[in-house]
Design a protein around this motif. Structure first.
Motif, PDB file in Angstrom:
ATOM      1  N   GLN A 152       0.843  -1.180   0.000  1.00  0.00           N
ATOM      2  CA  GLN A 152       0.000   0.000   0.000  1.00  0.00           C
ATOM      3  C   GLN A 152       0.883   1.235   0.000  1.00  0.00           C
ATOM      4  N   LEU A 160       1.587   5.071   0.435  1.00  0.00           N
ATOM      5  CA  LEU A 160       1.006   6.132   1.245  1.00  0.00           C
ATOM      6  C   LEU A 160       1.169   7.467   0.523  1.00  0.00           C
ATOM      7  N   ASN A 161       0.176   8.335   0.664  1.00  0.00           N
ATOM      8  CA  ASN A 161       0.292   9.666   0.087  1.00  0.00           C
ATOM      9  C   ASN A 161       1.246  10.510   0.937  1.00  0.00           C
ATOM     10  N   TYR A 162       1.507  11.729   0.497  1.00  0.00           N
ATOM     11  CA  TYR A 162       2.457  12.603   1.174  1.00  0.00           C
ATOM     12  C   TYR A 162       2.099  12.794   2.646  1.00  0.00           C
ATOM     13  N   GLU A 163       0.836  13.111   2.927  1.00  0.00           N
ATOM     14  CA  GLU A 163       0.412  13.406   4.295  1.00  0.00           C
ATOM     15  C   GLU A 163       0.587  12.200   5.206  1.00  0.00           C
ATOM     16  N   SER A 164       0.204  11.014   4.726  1.00  0.00           N
ATOM     17  CA  SER A 164       0.316   9.799   5.533  1.00  0.00           C
ATOM     18  C   SER A 164       1.776   9.415   5.753  1.00  0.00           C
ATOM     19  N   THR A 165       2.603   9.605   4.717  1.00  0.00           N
ATOM     20  CA  THR A 165       4.032   9.320   4.850  1.00  0.00           C
ATOM     21  C   THR A 165       4.670  10.271   5.853  1.00  0.00           C
ATOM     22  N   LYS A 193      -7.442  12.764   8.108  1.00  0.00           N
ATOM     23  CA  LYS A 193      -7.345  11.749   7.042  1.00  0.00           C
ATOM     24  C   LYS A 193      -6.108  10.868   7.161  1.00  0.00           C
ATOM     25  N   PRO A 194      -4.885  11.443   7.319  1.00  0.00           N
ATOM     26  CA  PRO A 194      -3.724  10.554   7.449  1.00  0.00           C
ATOM     27  C   PRO A 194      -3.770   9.703   8.722  1.00  0.00           C
ATOM     28  N   TYR A 225      10.633  17.243  -1.646  1.00  0.00           N
ATOM     29  CA  TYR A 225       9.255  17.524  -2.062  1.00  0.00           C
ATOM     30  C   TYR A 225       8.808  18.904  -1.577  1.00  0.00           C
TER      31      TYR A 225
END
Length: 196
Positions: free
Chosen positions: A82, A84-89, A141-142, A192
């Motif tokens: 899975q 992960l998007n930027y926020e979750s990472t 969300k994250p 980033y």
């Protein structure tokens, strides 16, 4: 008449490992994993998987190695990767660093944060937002993503104010993000941020 199938004494441990990481808190399963370690490893080896036990952090998990280039018929993936998007990472990296700091300054084994504490940590990485309530909703969300993949575990729920929910940061996070990976991700996140 159906023949009686002899069940291995460690069958429950294997099933739990296939469901996800097993922690030392689950005393019976943990005892079975340690006691039957060789037999369980042999079972998983026959289906191309590895049993990984991290006793110092108190968890065990099953890992499916990447298929080698020389394999004629690679095995299908049992566990989906899975991304992960930027926020979750970003949140995972922050929690991993927090877990490291907690281990250095504490003799406790479990690391807890409230939803408010988590949001306050990650909020620093977002540009000034005029609508703080929208930002705080977005920061949930994250947290939900990491909760769904087992990095966070809801420990105490506040039905009136979700920011008072308390989460345990599970030690499996150290397996997902080891020290080398942590530095690599931090460099990518810094790059980033500079490109924005």
């Amino acid at each position: 008449m159906e023949p009686k199938i002899l069940r291995a004494p460690y069958a429950a441990a294997i099933i739990k490992l296939l469901q996800g990481p097993v922690y030392a808190d689950d005393k019976n399963t943990w005892r079975d994993i340690l006691g039957w370690q060789s037999a369980i490893q042999e079972y998983f080896g026959k289906i191309g998987m590895q049993l990984i036990i991290t006793e110092q952090d108190g968890f065990a998990r099953v890992l499916q190695p990447e298929a080698g280039e020389d394999e004629e018929q690679p095995l299908p993936r049992l566990m989906k990767k899975q991304a992960l998007n930027y926020e979750s990472t970003l949140l995972a990296v922050m929690l991993r660093e927090g877990l490291e700091e907690f281990d250095v300054r504490s003799d406790g084994t479990k690391y807890f944060l409230t939803q408010k504490e988590i949001k306050e940590r990650i909020e620093l990485f977002y540009k000034e937002q005029t609508n703080k309530s929208k930002l705080w909703r977005d920061l949930s969300k994250p947290i939900t993503v990491l909760l769904n993949i087992g990095i966070l575990k809801l420990n105490r729920e506040d039905t009136v104010n979700k920011d008072n929910n308390q989460y345990e940061i599970k030690r499996i996070l150290k397996a997902f993000i080891n020290n080398e990976k942590l530095e690599e991700i931090k460099q990518k996140l810094a790059h980033y941020v500079h490109t924005l």
